[in-house]
Write an enzyme that holds these catalytic residues in place. Structure first.
Site, PDB file in Angstrom:
ATOM      1  N   ASP A 268     -70.919  41.512 -48.509  1.00 21.54           N
ATOM      2  CA  ASP A 268     -72.072  41.403 -47.624  1.00 21.54           C
ATOM      3  C   ASP A 268     -72.258  42.690 -46.826  1.00 21.54           C
ATOM      4  O   ASP A 268     -71.289  43.263 -46.314  1.00 21.54           O
ATOM      5  CB  ASP A 268     -71.843  40.222 -46.669  1.00 21.54           C
ATOM      6  CG  ASP A 268     -73.033  39.927 -45.792  1.00 21.54           C
ATOM      7  OD1 ASP A 268     -74.097  39.586 -46.329  1.00 21.54           O
ATOM      8  OD2 ASP A 268     -72.891  40.021 -44.555  1.00 21.54           O
TER       9      ASP A 268
ATOM     10  N   GLU B  98     -55.068  46.371 -59.236  1.00 20.36           N
ATOM     11  CA  GLU B  98     -53.710  45.830 -59.186  1.00 20.36           C
ATOM     12  C   GLU B  98     -53.690  44.351 -59.579  1.00 20.36           C
ATOM     13  O   GLU B  98     -52.752  43.872 -60.225  1.00 20.36           O
ATOM     14  CB  GLU B  98     -53.139  45.980 -57.769  1.00 20.36           C
ATOM     15  CG  GLU B  98     -52.814  47.404 -57.356  1.00 20.36           C
ATOM     16  CD  GLU B  98     -52.482  47.493 -55.873  1.00 20.36           C
ATOM     17  OE1 GLU B  98     -52.304  46.422 -55.242  1.00 20.36           O
ATOM     18  OE2 GLU B  98     -52.419  48.620 -55.336  1.00 20.36           O
TER      19      GLU B  98
END
Length: 528
Positions: free
Chosen positions: A204, A266
């Site tokens: 956002d 990751e």
């Protein structure tokens, strides 16, 4: 099988993502407000519709002043919507159905009820607690001339005389991203939800985290007023005069997304993030999607374009040109929870619906991802919500109608409210219209000519070419009122004019409305 380590095959590059506005999708407990178990119960609808993923608006702990975009705790579920166990169940069930789950992240501001902001108010001026936000001293009114996106000044004064910045509602204080505690906190939030199995994040106000450090006045033209409005309605991809915006799109923000890129990698090569970045140029928008930053950014140019073949053609060509240097996949969107539904924007009624279906079919044929907003597969229009039922903070601050009209809970079944939205017989949190019986999922599923049937078929056919048709688009000249292009074996024709037009050679795969020998006005077709 696709190689997950090949960026060209990542699932989101050609996905169809369905936005779920959590309050208005499905209510499991009869309180009139949608929730996570409600979403889980309706996931088969999304699987049958044929989308690849769902994006869920914020369901975190919140006082709900901005319906969840004022977050008090980023690592828990608001009791209004369920529990963490419900979130885990939703993700697990979605994955069983082959659906990815994208959650909303709100990093520009917190709720005034976040523990950090409560501590900031208690600690007072000059404290480390206040340094997490943008508090400033000023004796002569607000520290600068910035305005809130929701109307009124972007500053609120607290009891000890200091002011804090809020580019949105006064209950949403902006964080100071130059304080290392802030990025550290959000890195922890990312890992928390990635560990719970979510597939991505919608970020956002991705362009808003950093403000110019001086917090200087905005320079405005003589006779104009300062504005922090992030929705620039001039989002055509043509040259225009740029506004001075010291509160948006500062260069430091890109370092944040480089660190997030590493965290996503990751967790696995199939995790993603998409930016909500209302910036002033296509180049500044696609900067968020450079190879070491976020994966996608919303392209609002299509949403903001007029009903015009020339306008749509310009959006298509300029969007594809803009993303090419960074190797990102484009995105396309017609509606979301912040704008008037596109059937209404295109004129409403039968004409608006015809144009909405035609624009959708055209959008779905383009390379990249399409983002759908809940209820558009039912052809829903904007609802004129009575003033006593409006809850949008922008309405409460300005008196303008606000965004409630696109957030009315969607109808599932039955002949009267709440149309299967939840158990019981009472109206939901925003009342539904009395004439929606023919628009329910149940009613449309039984009608092969319905908008729901059209969406299902369009998404089914789209799967046949979405990955194989390639990323190159050749715009064809079939007249001033016609948008036409070729993508691999697919030819797409959209008639924005007032008269029927000849179709080029090819087998008709699908049309947005009835087609005889010619393509009628306000209709699109796919040919092979």
């Amino acid at each position: 099988m696709a190689d997950l380590n090949d960026p060209r095959t990542y699932w989101w590059r050609n996905a169809v993502v369905y936005q779920v506005y959590v309050r208005s999708f499905a209510d499991s407990d009869g309180d009139g407000i949608g929730d996570l178990p409600g979403i889980t119960s309706r996931l088969p609808h999304l699987a049958e519709l044929g989308v690849d993923a769902l994006w869920i608006t914020p369901f975190y702990t919140s006082p709900q002043h901005d319906h969840g975009y004022d977050v008090a705790d980023y690592t828990d579920v608001d009791p209004l919507f369920g529990t963490l166990a419900d979130a885990d169940d939703l993700v697990a069930r979605a994955h069983e159905l082959g659906l990815r789950v994208v959650v909303d992240l709100v990093p520009n501001h917190t709720s005034e009820e976040h523990a950090w902001f409560r501590a900031a108010l208690a600690a007072g001026p000059g404290s480390p607690e206040r340094a997490r936000y943008l508090f400033r001293d000023s004796e002569d009114g607000p520290p600068n001339n910035w305005s809130s996106v929701f109307g009124g000044p972007a500053w609120t004064q607290v009891d000890d005389g200091q002011w804090y910045l809020h580019l949105f509602d006064s209950t949403q204080p902006d964080l100071d991203w130059r304080n290392p505690e802030v990025p550290a906190m959000f890195e922890g939030v990312l890992r928390f939800w990635l560990d719970r199995g979510v597939d991505g994040f919608r970020v956002d106000v991705a362009h808003g985290l950093f403000k110019e450090a001086s917090l200087r006045d905005q320079v405005v033209a003589e006779g104009a007023t300062a504005s922090s409005g992030q929705v620039n309605t001039d989002h055509s991809m043509v040259a225009r005069e740029l506004k001075d915006e010291p509160m948006w799109d500062q260069p430091e923000v890109h370092d944040v997304y480089r660190s997030w890129h590493d965290i996503l990698d990751e967790a696995g090569p199939d995790r993603m993030a998409v930016a909500e970045a209302w910036t002033q140029t296509p180049e500044s928008t696609v900067a968020f999607t450079r190879p070491d930053e976020l994966d996608q950014a919303f392209n609002f140019a299509w949403l903001l374009a007029d009903w015009s073949a020339a306008a749509f053609a310009e959006v298509v060509t300029s969007t594809l040109e803009a993303v090419k240097p960074v190797g990102a996949s484009p995105t396309w969107v017609l509606s979301n929870h912040d704008v008037v539904r596109h059937v209404t924007r295109y004129g409403g009624g039968e004409q608006g619906l015809a144009r909405g279906r035609a624009a959708t079919l055209t959008m779905l044929a383009l390379p990249g991802s399409s983002y759908l907003y809940q209820g558009e597969e039912l052809g829903l229009e904007q609802v004129d919500v009575a003033p006593e039922h409006r809850q949008d903070p922008s309405y409460l601050r300005t008196g303008e109608p606000g965004r409630d009209g696109c957030r009315v809970p969607i109808p599932w079944s039955g002949t009267q409210a709440p149309y299967g939205f939840g158990p019981g017989t009472s109206q939901p949190w925003i009342p539904q219209p009395a004439d929606w019986a023919a628009l329910t999922v149940e009613a449309q599923a039984a009608d092969p000519s319905s908008t729901l049937a059209f969406y299902r078929e369009a998404l089914r056919v789209r799967r046949e070419f979405a990955w194989s048709a390639g990323d190159e688009v050749e715009v064809l000249d079939l007249g001033a009122d016609v948008l036409a292009f070729r993508r691999g074996p697919l030819t797409v024709v959209l008639n924005c004019g007032d008269a029927a037009v000849e179709l080029p050679a090819g087998d008709l795969l699908l049309a947005s409305g009835p087609v005889d020998d010619k393509l009628p006005p306000d209709t699109a077709a796919w040919l092979r």
